[in-house]
Design an enzyme around this catalytic site. Sequence first.
Site, PDB file in Angstrom:
ATOM      1  N   GLU A  83     -74.340  58.968  -7.943  1.00 16.06           N
ATOM      2  CA  GLU A  83     -74.696  58.748  -9.354  1.00 16.06           C
ATOM      3  C   GLU A  83     -73.992  59.781 -10.220  1.00 16.06           C
ATOM      4  O   GLU A  83     -74.048  60.975  -9.920  1.00 16.06           O
ATOM      5  CB  GLU A  83     -76.210  58.884  -9.603  1.00 16.06           C
ATOM      6  CG  GLU A  83     -77.038  57.803  -8.995  1.00 16.06           C
ATOM      7  CD  GLU A  83     -78.511  57.945  -9.340  1.00 16.06           C
ATOM      8  OE1 GLU A  83     -78.839  58.533 -10.382  1.00 16.06           O
ATOM      9  OE2 GLU A  83     -79.354  57.486  -8.531  1.00 16.06           O
TER      10      GLU A  83
HETATM   11  C1  BGP Z   1     -81.514  59.184 -11.851  1.00 19.92           C
HETATM   12  C2  BGP Z   1     -82.095  57.937 -11.149  1.00 19.92           C
HETATM   13  C3  BGP Z   1     -81.432  56.658 -11.569  1.00 19.92           C
HETATM   14  C4  BGP Z   1     -81.113  56.620 -13.054  1.00 19.92           C
HETATM   15  C5  BGP Z   1     -80.451  57.916 -13.518  1.00 19.92           C
HETATM   16  C6  BGP Z   1     -80.144  57.936 -15.001  1.00 19.92           C
HETATM   17  O1  BGP Z   1     -82.423  60.208 -11.766  1.00 19.92           O
HETATM   18  O2  BGP Z   1     -81.911  58.070  -9.752  1.00 19.92           O
HETATM   19  O3  BGP Z   1     -82.292  55.607 -11.192  1.00 19.92           O
HETATM   20  O4  BGP Z   1     -82.269  56.351 -13.753  1.00 19.92           O
HETATM   21  O5  BGP Z   1     -81.291  59.012 -13.207  1.00 19.92           O
HETATM   22  O6  BGP Z   1     -81.278  58.387 -15.680  1.00 19.92           O
HETATM   23  P1  BGP Z   1     -81.888  57.520 -16.869  1.00 19.92           P
HETATM   24  O7  BGP Z   1     -81.992  56.137 -16.359  1.00 19.92           O
HETATM   25  O8  BGP Z   1     -83.194  58.148 -17.155  1.00 19.92           O
HETATM   26  O9  BGP Z   1     -80.919  57.648 -18.003  1.00 19.92           O
END
Ligand code: BGP
Length: 488
Positions: free
Chosen positions: A387
């Site tokens: 990610e």
């Molecule tokens: C991470 C999670 C994802 C996604 C990402 C982005 O912590 O694993 O699922 O949510 O954050 O964060 P957000 O969706 O709050 O912008």
Amino acid sequence: MSKAITGFQPGFLWGGATAANQVEGAYNLDGKGLSTADMVPWIPKEKRGLGFAMDVTAEYIEDVLAEKINDRYPKRDGIDFYHRYKEDIALFAELGFKVFRLSINWARIFPNGDDAEPNEAGLQFYDNVFDELKKYDIEPLVTLSHYETPLALTRKYNGWYSRELIGFYTKYAETVFKRYKNKVKYWLTFNEINVITHSPYTGGGILVGQLPEKTKDQIAYQAAHHQFVASALATKLAHEIIPESQVGCMLARMQTYPVTNHPDDILEAQRQNDLNLFFTDVHVNGEYPAFMYRYFAENNVSINKEIGDDEILKQYPVDFISFSYYMSISVTTQGEREQVAGNMIEGAVKNEYLETSDWGWQIDPKGLRVTLRDFHNRYGKPLFIVENGLGAYDKVEEDGSIHDTYRIDYLKKHIEQMKEAVKDGVHLMGYTAWGPIDLVSMSTSEMSKRYGFIYVDQDDEGNGTLNRSKKDSFAWYQKVITSNGEEL
Ligand code: BGP
């Protein structure tokens, strides 16, 4: 003396990452049970604290089930990937993906978590998705639990605080390993396993209010222990059922800097980094690091282990380390400074050298190189960035185009630093940008915090055609992949 590395290796796994609860929708179709994520959308923004630190109560759950669960809300409808996966996967193939990260929603397979038999319609859905990916030679990278604990396990056992969840989780893991053994070889056991210390509900489906006599640390670290054992047992099962499988842990990496060169700041940053890396220490080394026993003693945490737990952890470490990286964090013990919201480290303060995203995340591409080198030096294991991305407001022009130059800039700078780390000798397996297609934000339950190369016509109230369209970053990422990271 081996020659210097000049770039990403052939076969580098370029792709994108999603989570079932943020894209699928169809929250109650074809036998799916409710998951803990289905309860999140109505949590008031002010209750979300540091992004993920939200503690749900039993009363809240009953209120949602009685009053709200059938309101149409983007979070639960996601972006209707459940019905549009063929179109979306065709777009991922057009981007040139080698790998696609998705989660299996545990509650689609075992609707109540402790069912005797799995839900065939749920198993069939993911069979269809993996077959579609296979058509384009895109490898699935599958997260077993992405904040999607079956809600029934929360209501009946209080989630991962109960040791019974190890058995339910390993039965679920065995079921999907056997079902997809010829289709999936890359697996992640828990998404951002460290989040449980900031939000036992998000990370473990735990209602802390039901344990008034326990501190949050006691609850979180006991539950984390159950997840460590479950992760190790799942790793064992994967290797037995799918010999060529590779199983990774997954951490929300919170690279933390000292604000000043005062020794106390150096020590505080080291302490915060150690508390974050404690989770990968256990997954990789198969044992608790000594500094954590001191932390437990000083914070009245007593981990109840069973005979054999230590041996299981030691015997079944992960094959690789995966992590999310969005920002870096700064801490200080030297006086008051401007705090920043939106991350998971208590007392995080603004880093004056860094820009901040619209949601307060401190953008630090070089921090990613620091993180990769640190992981490499600490563990020497293969690494996978699963990610990374920029949540931003996108503007749709009159002609439908979206000039997301800010997203290209963010990703370009982070990929440049990945390449520097690879040149430093880091073994990086792949990179799956978070949210290759706009999806519902976890921390805000909004659509307007957009990450995608692909725009989805849906607003924060769930209105829109759900039509997909390409942003400028689509063609840019296509070029990155075809050039294997040479053309940024
Ligand atoms: C991470 C999670 C994802 C996604 C990402 C982005 O912590 O694993 O699922 O949510 O954050 O964060 P957000 O969706 O709050 O912008």
